[in-house]
Write an enzyme that holds these catalytic residues in place. Structure first.
Site, PDB file in Angstrom:
ATOM      1  N   GLU A 100       0.869  -1.182   0.030  1.00 49.83           N
ATOM      2  CA  GLU A 100       0.037   0.145   0.017  1.00 49.83           C
ATOM      3  C   GLU A 100       0.822   1.378   0.007  1.00 49.83           C
ATOM      4  OE1 GLU A 100      -3.495   2.171   2.703  1.00 49.83           O
ATOM      5  OE2 GLU A 100      -3.210  -0.117   2.833  1.00 49.83           O
ATOM      6  N   LYS A 284      -7.474  -0.606  11.249  1.00 46.89           N
ATOM      7  CA  LYS A 284      -6.896  -1.055  10.038  1.00 46.89           C
ATOM      8  C   LYS A 284      -5.578  -0.139   9.730  1.00 46.89           C
ATOM      9  CE  LYS A 284      -6.166  -1.489   5.372  1.00 46.89           C
ATOM     10  NZ  LYS A 284      -5.507  -0.559   4.482  1.00 46.89           N
ATOM     11  N   ASP A 300       4.020 -14.181  12.561  1.00 49.41           N
ATOM     12  CA  ASP A 300       2.458 -14.540  12.118  1.00 49.41           C
ATOM     13  C   ASP A 300       1.605 -13.482  12.199  1.00 49.41           C
ATOM     14  OD1 ASP A 300       0.159 -15.569  11.712  1.00 49.41           O
ATOM     15  OD2 ASP A 300       0.238 -17.105  12.729  1.00 49.41           O
ATOM     16  N   HIS A 398      -2.118  10.334  -0.617  1.00 43.67           N
ATOM     17  CA  HIS A 398      -2.144   9.062  -0.887  1.00 43.67           C
ATOM     18  C   HIS A 398      -2.503   8.701  -2.406  1.00 43.67           C
ATOM     19  CE1 HIS A 398      -3.259   4.832  -0.042  1.00 43.67           C
ATOM     20  NE2 HIS A 398      -4.179   5.010  -1.242  1.00 43.67           N
TER      21      HIS A 398
END
Length: 443
Positions: A100, A284, A300, A398
């Protein structure tokens, strides 16, 4: 100052000799190869140590074939390095495997602001993991619970028989809990928890093995039948906390005064505290910083995600993992607390060459230190998102980075990329079609 033994340049700060990161000030303008060379020179690492970070055949197919089933190839992610991070007075370069745009840049910029105020502070619990043994068919739950607790020491000793090495390192099973669920869709359940100090491991294999080993003993004592025997990813006894303070002047921009920016950040953060819909996106964004470091180090990331989101809902309502406030000196104060079950030994951290190189780059001495650094990155990434959302909006920065992906999709190469990106941004049309037309005109 030059260290005559290693050739590494050091500078003196508050009486301590630390690595000189001046060579990385313009890292953004270097090629990927030159960036890796500059980092290698700072750390005086031999090419075979950091070399796997280049991605050039770092993971042999033969090794990949032994890691999972039905291997047909390898899937690659961009590996970037976040700069400017200082945690508990120590400087770090942060390897981040992520696709991202804006994540590495956002975290690096917030770390730069934090560094002016002494960087991040962090601390962590001991590395205690839980294994759960589900017992069904118990006639008298309370009586069975008492019998298990009466035999706690024997069960602990039996669990530790399965990992004498861990015990010799100061770890091992150290406590037993019993939880009762009298009314479930499948009937009454008795759940035994093993609490295990896993030292520098993530701990999954260790605690699972211990649970499997003592399950027959638990069955005998409880007079029930053991079903599930597995760890819990809600590692609520293995929490890490990171915090930061940043003064208002550091948020000053041409459009906004720093105090106004802080006010808006606090308003945005409050939204995530009270509304689970916003909290999901808010958290998130935190994981945008955490997951790439977990992935890069071979840990993990799914376990970390599960633990983080479960912890965010542990009060009964899903909410923000971070807390933001204003100090009496009008500084912005941030804190994050979440489970952090990461390790330096075992699993992909030892089998994947790039993971080993990433850990060498991080230069962490324990799993606890790694967890503290990862939490600081998550806090920085959260602040980057809040600042953008509260001021110019998330899309401004972004979309500039997103435009680079679009330019690449259209076939732009080298210097063409920046030209195509600029033209798309100027036209406010960031699409593959527009990029293709611009590229045709350039050529």
């Amino acid at each position: 100052m030059l260290d005559v033994n290693t050739g590494v340049k050091f500078v003196e700060i508050d009486g301590n000799m630390v690595r000189n990161y001046d060579a990385l000030k313009n890292i953004r303008n270097l090629s990927p190869k030159d960036r890796l060379m500059a980092i290698g020179e700072i750390f005086d690492e031999k090419p075979d140590v950091l070399g796997p970070l280049s991605g050039d055949g770092a993971l042999p197919l033969s090794v990949a074939d032994g890691m999972i089933e039905n291997v047909i190839g390898r899937f690659e992610l961009p590996l970037g390095v976040a700069t400017n991070f200082q945690v508990n007075g120590k400087d770090y370069l942060i390897p981040m495997a992520v696709e991202e745009p804006s994540v590495v840049a956002g975290a690096s910029y917030m770390a730069k602001l934090a560094k002016f105020n002494g960087g991040f502070e962090a601390y962590s619990d001991r590395p205690i993991m839980r294994a759960q043994i589900q017992v069904m068919g118990v006639q008298d739950l309370k009586s069975a619970k008492k019998r298990i607790l009466d035999n706690k020491n024997d069960l602990i000793d039996a669990a530790n028989e399965k990992d004498r090495t861990l015990v010799s390192l100061g770890g091992g099973c150290e406590d037993i809990e019993v939880h009762l669920f009298e009314d479930t869709p499948s009937g009454p359940m008795l759940i035994v928890h093993l609490l295990v100090d896993v030292c520098d491991a993530m701990g999954e294999n260790t605690v699972n093995t211990m649970a499997e080993h003592i399950a027959p003993q638990v069955e005998k004592i409880s007079q029930g039948q053991a079903r599930l025997r597995i760890l819990s990813n809600l590692a609520d006894k293995r929490l890490v906390t990171a915090s930061v303070k940043i003064g208002p002047s550091q948020f000053d921009t041409a459009e906004y005064e720093g105090q106004e920016v802080i006010k808006r950040i606090l308003e945005a953060a409050s939204f995530a505290v009270v509304d689970p819909y916003r909290a999901a996106t808010h958290n998130k964004g935190i994981m945008n910083g955490i997951d790439p470091v977990v992935i890069a180090t071979g840990n993990d990331w799914r376990a970390i995600e599960a633990g983080a989101h479960a912890f965010a809902a542990i009060s009964g309502q899903y909410t923000s993992l971070t807390q933001w406030s204003s100090s009496p000196d009008r500084e912005l104060v941030g804190k994050i607390t979440l489970p952090m079950a990461v390790g330096l030994v075992g699993g992909a951290t030892k089998t994947h060459p790039s993971a080993q190189a990433a850990l060498a780059l991080l230069d962490v001495g324990s799993a606890s230190e790694l967890g503290q650094v990862i939490a600081a990155v998550g806090l920085a990434q959260n602040l980057a998102a809040l600042r953008a959302l509260a001021t110019e909006g998330i899309q401004r920065g972004h979309m500039t980075l997103h435009a680079r992906n679009i330019a690449l999709q259209a076939g732009a190469l080298g210097d063409e990329i920046d030209s195509v990106v600029k033209s798309m941004i100027d036209s406010q049309e960031v699409t593959v079609d527009n990029a293709s037309q611009i590229l045709k005109r350039i050529k």
